[in-house]
Write an enzyme that holds these catalytic residues in place. Sequence first.
Site, PDB file in Angstrom:
ATOM      1  N   ARG A   1    -101.010  33.644 -50.155  1.00 28.08           N
ATOM      2  CA  ARG A   1     -99.553  33.524 -50.174  1.00 28.08           C
ATOM      3  C   ARG A   1     -98.948  34.665 -50.962  1.00 28.08           C
ATOM      4  O   ARG A   1     -99.497  35.071 -51.984  1.00 28.08           O
ATOM      5  CB  ARG A   1     -99.133  32.194 -50.816  1.00 28.08           C
TER       6      ARG A   1
ATOM      7  N   HIS B   1    -106.534  16.537 -44.952  1.00 25.64           N
ATOM      8  CA  HIS B   1    -105.507  15.940 -44.102  1.00 25.64           C
ATOM      9  C   HIS B   1    -106.022  14.601 -43.619  1.00 25.64           C
ATOM     10  O   HIS B   1    -107.117  14.519 -43.061  1.00 25.64           O
ATOM     11  CB  HIS B   1    -105.184  16.872 -42.938  1.00 25.64           C
TER      12      HIS B   1
ATOM     13  N   GLN C   1    -107.599  25.785 -52.361  1.00 26.25           N
ATOM     14  CA  GLN C   1    -107.088  24.420 -52.452  1.00 26.25           C
ATOM     15  C   GLN C   1    -108.186  23.391 -52.239  1.00 26.25           C
ATOM     16  O   GLN C   1    -109.099  23.615 -51.439  1.00 26.25           O
ATOM     17  CB  GLN C   1    -106.052  24.182 -51.351  1.00 26.25           C
TER      18      GLN C   1
ATOM     19  N   LYS D   1     -92.729  14.750 -50.752  1.00 31.40           N
ATOM     20  CA  LYS D   1     -94.057  14.733 -51.376  1.00 31.40           C
ATOM     21  C   LYS D   1     -93.994  14.154 -52.777  1.00 31.40           C
ATOM     22  O   LYS D   1     -92.937  14.106 -53.396  1.00 31.40           O
ATOM     23  CB  LYS D   1     -94.654  16.140 -51.394  1.00 31.40           C
TER      24      LYS D   1
ATOM     25  N   ASP E   1    -108.127  20.832 -50.401  1.00 30.75           N
ATOM     26  CA  ASP E   1    -107.225  20.338 -49.369  1.00 30.75           C
ATOM     27  C   ASP E   1    -107.854  19.230 -48.529  1.00 30.75           C
ATOM     28  O   ASP E   1    -109.075  19.174 -48.403  1.00 30.75           O
ATOM     29  CB  ASP E   1    -106.895  21.532 -48.448  1.00 30.75           C
TER      30      ASP E   1
ATOM     31  N   HIS F   1    -100.923  15.008 -46.082  1.00 29.24           N
ATOM     32  CA  HIS F   1    -101.527  16.216 -46.652  1.00 29.24           C
ATOM     33  C   HIS F   1    -101.734  15.905 -48.128  1.00 29.24           C
ATOM     34  O   HIS F   1    -100.855  15.344 -48.766  1.00 29.24           O
ATOM     35  CB  HIS F   1    -100.587  17.433 -46.632  1.00 29.24           C
TER      36      HIS F   1
ATOM     37  N   CYS G   1    -103.373  23.514 -42.684  1.00 28.72           N
ATOM     38  CA  CYS G   1    -102.955  22.406 -41.815  1.00 28.72           C
ATOM     39  C   CYS G   1    -103.270  22.621 -40.326  1.00 28.72           C
ATOM     40  O   CYS G   1    -103.915  21.772 -39.713  1.00 28.72           O
ATOM     41  CB  CYS G   1    -101.473  22.086 -41.992  1.00 28.72           C
TER      42      CYS G   1
END
Length: 588
Positions: A306, A328, A324, A412, A326, A458, A277
């Site tokens: 993580r 945004h 990911q 979410k 991912d 996200h 992010c």
Amino acid sequence: MKKTNSSYREKLNHSAAHILAQAVLNLYPDTKLGIGPAIKDGFYYDFQFSQKITEKELKEISREMKKIIAQNLPFHQKLVSPSQALKIFSQQPFKKELIQELSAEGNKKVSLFFTGKNFVDLCRGPHVKTTGEVKAFALLKIAGAYWKGNEKNPMLTRIYGVAFENKKQLKDYLARLEEAKKRDHRLLGKQLEIFTIPQEVGPGLLLWLPNGAIIRREIENLIFEEQTKRGYQHVYSPHIGRKKLWVTSGHWDLYRDKMYAPMKIDEEEYLVKPMNCPFHMMVYKSKPRSWRDLPLRIAEIASVYRYEQPGELSGMVRVRYITQDDAHIFCRPEQTVDEFLEVFDYITFLLKVFAIKKYHFRLSLRDPQNKKKYLGNDKIWEEAENKIITALEKKGVSYFKAEGEAAFYGPKLDVIIEDALGREWQCGTIQVDFMLPQRFNLEYTNKKGEKEQPVLIHRAPLGSLERWVGILIEHYGGAFPIWLAPVQVKVLPISEKQLEYAQKITASLREKGIRVQLDGSNQTLSYRIRQGEIQKIPFLVIVGQKEEETETITIRQRNGKNIPGRSLSWFEEKLSRLIKERSPQLLK
Ligand SMILES: [Zn+2]
Ligand SMILES: [Zn+2]
């Protein structure tokens, strides 16, 4: 009707746990009892044995349980004072600990459940009426478990089991379990050479082997292609960054237990990224933005790191290095619902490509009892939640709410998929966030020339590629659709005499971009066919004298179907089309 049924199953399983404990005490009277709840798919009971228990003893325990079931003993409740209970369980230290806790909480009575006259457990119930109702059960496995899940406590022996209303249900369940074992991605992943997690590298740090890397690359190509069509722009970002970035984002305060310790570079602290992010916030801020630039969709297929508890690591599905899909999305407030719906449409598209037919959605909200764990105030949370609900209702999608499952910066929507064996997995998410734009001072110039804050979405539709591929291995049972199969075709000359013809075919297929291997080894044809089947290769191309003379090929499909006498160009054309369409089908 269905609901009562499932709670009846819970009662049945929990009752079976009592029967298990009783059987254990009959056979090993000095055993200390832990707890024995019903769980999602059965029950367990924790014991401290004075001897080692193996699969062999499980058989004996099962026989003893059958005797108790045959006696059809009634379950009945009795409320007693804590001091009476302590006397009854004088030989059971774990039960005594629980009774003392109940008493300290101010309970004047504790609930006991008797099975017939001879066995009693500390329990609130409910149970079925008699032991005879447990018509079918099986003890499945033994595992170690710390008392109360705390590693400072003694390690107990946990026996898992499952109970059903009839033998047919048990039989079906055991068959499914057997199939799941065969499809276990840890097993197939090794056999198909998809991934490895060497201890030398570190727990949860996965290496993609060449076959796995092909699968991953194909999925990445799909993501890149489709996202580009849908107006996303792809970026790359580093794996580490100044700690301050994650202080600003709030991760440092609220997500630290999943992050690795900072490292010092030039006297300043840096972190390995647990999420992308902050980097994408910086992409947004790389130049001034106007309302015309929005929605801005910044995507990156990126690995994050993580900390997962050692006990939770499992094959590909729970790792410490997560890639990911991912992105945004920065948009104007009035665009939020439409952007959300567009993501939703994309997720539905992806699930279709992967032939995932069953899925549902979970709306994850704050834990109302523990708002400290989250950023922002009630108003912001309500607004974000309402955006999601409006979008879902516009689309007519059903969902269920789960409190306490939200991200710390916003509610979410989670995608829960059901695989070929009916097991559920949580994969992708969409999150609406009003918080990070504020914390990173994001702005754009609106139509009136004023500064305004964008809304952030996200989203990671597949979640993690490691987890996704792990799930796919089990979903497909290792038999990947052609476009994902690491080897799409294997060419087998019947004898050495056709080797040259086989090489020509292999070269032609390779030329067309098809992943092909030639197996011209000295092994018998049936052995080589068997090898191809173990590797779950979609097509084996078999060529003998007849094929060479007529310039044809015989295609043996993974489903066992033989297609003789076709030309190579016919096969190449069909195959190329199936690959291009990312079809889940073989040849008709
Ligand atoms: Zn009970
Ligand atoms: Zn994010």
